[in-house]
Design an enzyme around this catalytic site. Structure first.
Site, short mmCIF file in Angstrom:
data_model
loop_
_atom_site.label_atom_id
_atom_site.label_comp_id
_atom_site.label_asym_id
_atom_site.label_seq_id
_atom_site.Cartn_x
_atom_site.Cartn_y
_atom_site.Cartn_z
N THR A 256 91.51 42.15 52.79
CA THR A 256 91.92 43.53 53.03
C THR A 256 92.93 43.95 51.97
O THR A 256 93.91 43.25 51.76
CB THR A 256 92.57 43.63 54.42
OG1 THR A 256 91.57 43.32 55.38
CG2 THR A 256 93.11 45.03 54.68
N HIS B 31 82.35 39.88 60.61
CA HIS B 31 83.68 39.29 60.78
C HIS B 31 83.86 38.86 62.23
O HIS B 31 84.15 39.67 63.10
CB HIS B 31 84.74 40.34 60.40
CG HIS B 31 86.13 39.80 60.22
ND1 HIS B 31 86.53 38.58 60.73
CD2 HIS B 31 87.21 40.31 59.58
CE1 HIS B 31 87.81 38.37 60.42
NE2 HIS B 31 88.24 39.41 59.71
N PRO C 92 86.90 37.37 51.68
CA PRO C 92 87.21 38.76 52.03
C PRO C 92 88.72 38.97 52.14
O PRO C 92 89.40 38.18 52.79
CB PRO C 92 86.55 38.94 53.40
CG PRO C 92 86.47 37.55 53.97
CD PRO C 92 86.27 36.63 52.79
N HIS D 140 89.56 35.15 63.12
CA HIS D 140 90.97 35.51 63.00
C HIS D 140 91.56 36.35 64.13
O HIS D 140 92.57 37.03 63.94
CB HIS D 140 91.23 36.22 61.66
CG HIS D 140 90.76 35.44 60.48
ND1 HIS D 140 90.62 35.97 59.21
CD2 HIS D 140 90.36 34.15 60.36
CE1 HIS D 140 90.18 35.05 58.38
NE2 HIS D 140 90.00 33.93 59.05
N TYR E 277 90.10 39.02 65.70
CA TYR E 277 89.61 40.41 65.80
C TYR E 277 88.49 40.49 66.85
O TYR E 277 88.20 39.49 67.52
CB TYR E 277 89.18 40.91 64.42
CG TYR E 277 90.37 40.96 63.48
CD1 TYR E 277 91.38 41.91 63.66
CD2 TYR E 277 90.52 40.02 62.46
CE1 TYR E 277 92.51 41.93 62.84
CE2 TYR E 277 91.65 40.04 61.64
CZ TYR E 277 92.63 41.00 61.83
OH TYR E 277 93.76 41.01 61.03
N GLN F 215 81.97 42.84 54.29
CA GLN F 215 82.36 42.19 55.54
C GLN F 215 82.55 43.26 56.61
O GLN F 215 83.46 44.10 56.51
CB GLN F 215 83.65 41.38 55.39
CG GLN F 215 83.89 40.56 56.67
CD GLN F 215 85.26 39.93 56.75
OE1 GLN F 215 86.27 40.59 56.52
NE2 GLN F 215 85.31 38.65 57.11
C1 LIG Z 1 95.72 39.80 51.50
C2 LIG Z 1 94.74 39.10 52.37
C3 LIG Z 1 93.82 39.84 53.11
C4 LIG Z 1 92.86 39.20 53.91
N1 LIG Z 1 91.93 39.96 54.57
C5 LIG Z 1 90.90 39.35 55.20
C6 LIG Z 1 89.82 40.10 55.71
O1 LIG Z 1 89.73 41.34 55.58
N2 LIG Z 1 88.84 39.43 56.35
C7 LIG Z 1 88.87 38.08 56.52
O2 LIG Z 1 87.96 37.51 57.13
N3 LIG Z 1 89.87 37.33 56.01
C8 LIG Z 1 90.87 37.93 55.34
N4 LIG Z 1 91.84 37.16 54.75
C9 LIG Z 1 91.74 35.70 54.76
C10 LIG Z 1 91.04 35.21 53.48
O3 LIG Z 1 89.69 35.60 53.46
C11 LIG Z 1 91.10 33.69 53.34
O4 LIG Z 1 90.40 33.10 54.39
C12 LIG Z 1 92.52 33.16 53.31
O5 LIG Z 1 93.32 33.90 52.41
C13 LIG Z 1 92.55 31.68 52.90
O6 LIG Z 1 92.01 31.53 51.61
P1 LIG Z 1 93.00 31.28 50.33
O7 LIG Z 1 93.88 30.14 50.73
O8 LIG Z 1 92.04 30.92 49.23
O9 LIG Z 1 93.75 32.52 50.10
C14 LIG Z 1 92.84 37.78 53.97
C15 LIG Z 1 93.77 37.04 53.23
C16 LIG Z 1 94.70 37.67 52.43
C17 LIG Z 1 95.65 36.82 51.61
#
Ligand SMILES: Cc1cc2nc3c(=O)[nH]c(=O)nc-3n(C[C@H](O)[C@H](O)[C@H](O)COP(=O)(O)O)c2cc1C
Length: 375
Positions: free
Chosen positions: A36, A179, A34, A182, A184, A111
């Site tokens: 944002t 969710h 997920p 993190h 929240y 989510q």
């Molecule tokens: C731009 C961005 C937005 C994110 N938004 C969310 C979100 O809305 N909900 C969530 O649970 N994690 C969010 N995350 C965390 C990602 O889901 C993920 O756990 C994190 O980027 C690590 O994975 P990666 O190393 O493959 O990027 C976000 C990460 C990024 C980079």
């Protein structure tokens, strides 16, 4: 580093095995994490959001977890560009997203999100609503600056999650993800740093899990028995990377058991680097422990494929070098069942196809500029 053919074909083979979550068949092991994006003015996901997700489904992502989307509670969010999961126009937009992903052969869950005390300012339509949380505390603060949730608030938020899940099923999604990660709202209850309640929702890990478990139970009641419910959680918080909700496997078990009993079908254990062991004395990561303790299908995540040479090495800060083989070994050993990919999938909508087809040489290194577009 060059990519050997046998490594590429092993990756394709291991990652392309279908598996299921509560009866939902996911065509392979690659999950879109997920993320944002803030490309939904008025909270309405438009045609560009439909094609953003459909493009990744068409290129082989097995399961898409959408960006966090606000449940229907006045304090759930703060941005008017984050999609909402309530309101007719918003849900119509989401229905088109689900339809687009299904037409491309993928599966998708929204989510469901409430940001709690992270809320700093409000934008329409609920500009004046207060920030709410277990004790009105922001991460790192000692004094309350928001509203400690009353019984009525708890019921309203629980109801909002349940309503959103019912809507998700009605408009064609394949399941929901709650969710709980993190820092929240749901995580603010799980973590003692933000939960100082002295009622039944605060205290030991089981008490701190009560709110999350009640959300899961309420969701479960509003959807069909075979509608998958995924719960995402983390140790780390957005503003406190070293925070932990569980210091030991026993404490983790105390948190996960009530959630599983309330009806979670799969867990999404969010870590920033998937290869780090979670507790002393074992190589298991957080997802591995989650699966071991609950027996539920589990998704791992964290820095997969950020290196352009995916079959080469991932070099993590302060950690030993791990290659794709390590990830595949863990999948084959059933330490976890799915691998979620975040930033690498923003960078390259074709990421899953390239990996599943062994076209590793075509993967590009991650560049933060990809955060700014919805391509
Ligand atoms: C731009 C961005 C937005 C994110 N938004 C969310 C979100 O809305 N909900 C969530 O649970 N994690 C969010 N995350 C965390 C990602 O889901 C993920 O756990 C994190 O980027 C690590 O994975 P990666 O190393 O493959 O990027 C976000 C990460 C990024 C980079």
């Amino acid at each position: 580093m060059t990519v050997t053919e046998s490594a590429a074909s092993r990756a394709a083979q291991v990652l392309s095995r279908p598996t299921s979550i509560n009866g939902l068949t996911v065509p392979n092991r690659i999950v879109m994490a997920p993320m944002t994006r803030m490309f939904s003015p008025g909270g309405v996901p438009g045609e560009d959001v439909v094609s953003y997700y459909a493009r990744r489904a068409a290129a082989g992502v097995g399961l898409i977890v959408t960006e966090g989307t606000y449940v229907g509670h006045e304090s759930a969010g703060q941005s008017d560009r984050v999609p909402r999961f309530h309101g007719e126009e918003q849900l119509d937009g989401w229905a088109k997203v689900a339809e687009g992903v299904h037409a491309a052969g993928g599966t998708i869950v929204p989510q469901l999100w409430h940001i709690g005390m992270v809320r700093k300012q409000g934008q329409p339509p609920f500009a004046d609503a207060p920030a709410v949380g277990p004790s009105g505390l922001r991460i790192g603060a000692d004094e309350a600056t928001g509203k400690a949730m009353t019984r009525r608030d708890l019921d309203d938020v629980i109801g909002a999650f349940a309503e959103a899940a019912a809507d998700a099923e009605r408009i064609g999604f394949d399941g929901v993800e709650i969710h709980g990660a993190h820092g929240y709202l749901v995580d603010q209850f799980l973590w003692e740093g933000t939960n100082r309640r002295t009622d039944a929702y605060g205290g030991d890990p089981v008490a701190r899990t009560k709110f999350g478990a009640e959300i899961v139970a309420a969701v479960r009641e509003k959807v069909s028995p075979d509608f998958p419910v995924i719960f995402r959680y983390s140790q780390w918080k957005q503003e406190a990377y070293d925070a932990r909700i569980a210091e030991t496997p026993e404490e983790l078990d105390a948190i996960l058991a009530p959630l599983a009993a309330a009806g979670v079908d799969a867990f999404h254990a969010s870590t920033r680097r998937y290869w780090l062991p979670e507790f002393d004395g074992s190589d298991l990561n957080l997802a591995g422990w989650t699966k071991k303790l609950t027996g539920k299908p589990t998704i791992t995540v964290g820095s997969v494929g950020l290196d352009g040479e995916f079959l080469g090495a991932f070099v993590g800060e302060g950690s030993e070098v791990k290659g794709i083989d390590d990830l595949l070994d863990r999948l084959e050993a059933e330490e976890f069942d799915f691998v979620a990919v975040g930033r690498a999938l923003l960078q390259d909508p074709e990421w899953a196809a390239k990996v599943l087809q062994g076209r590793f040489g075509e993967l590009a290194a991650y560049d933060a500029a990809s955060l700014k577009t919805l391509s």
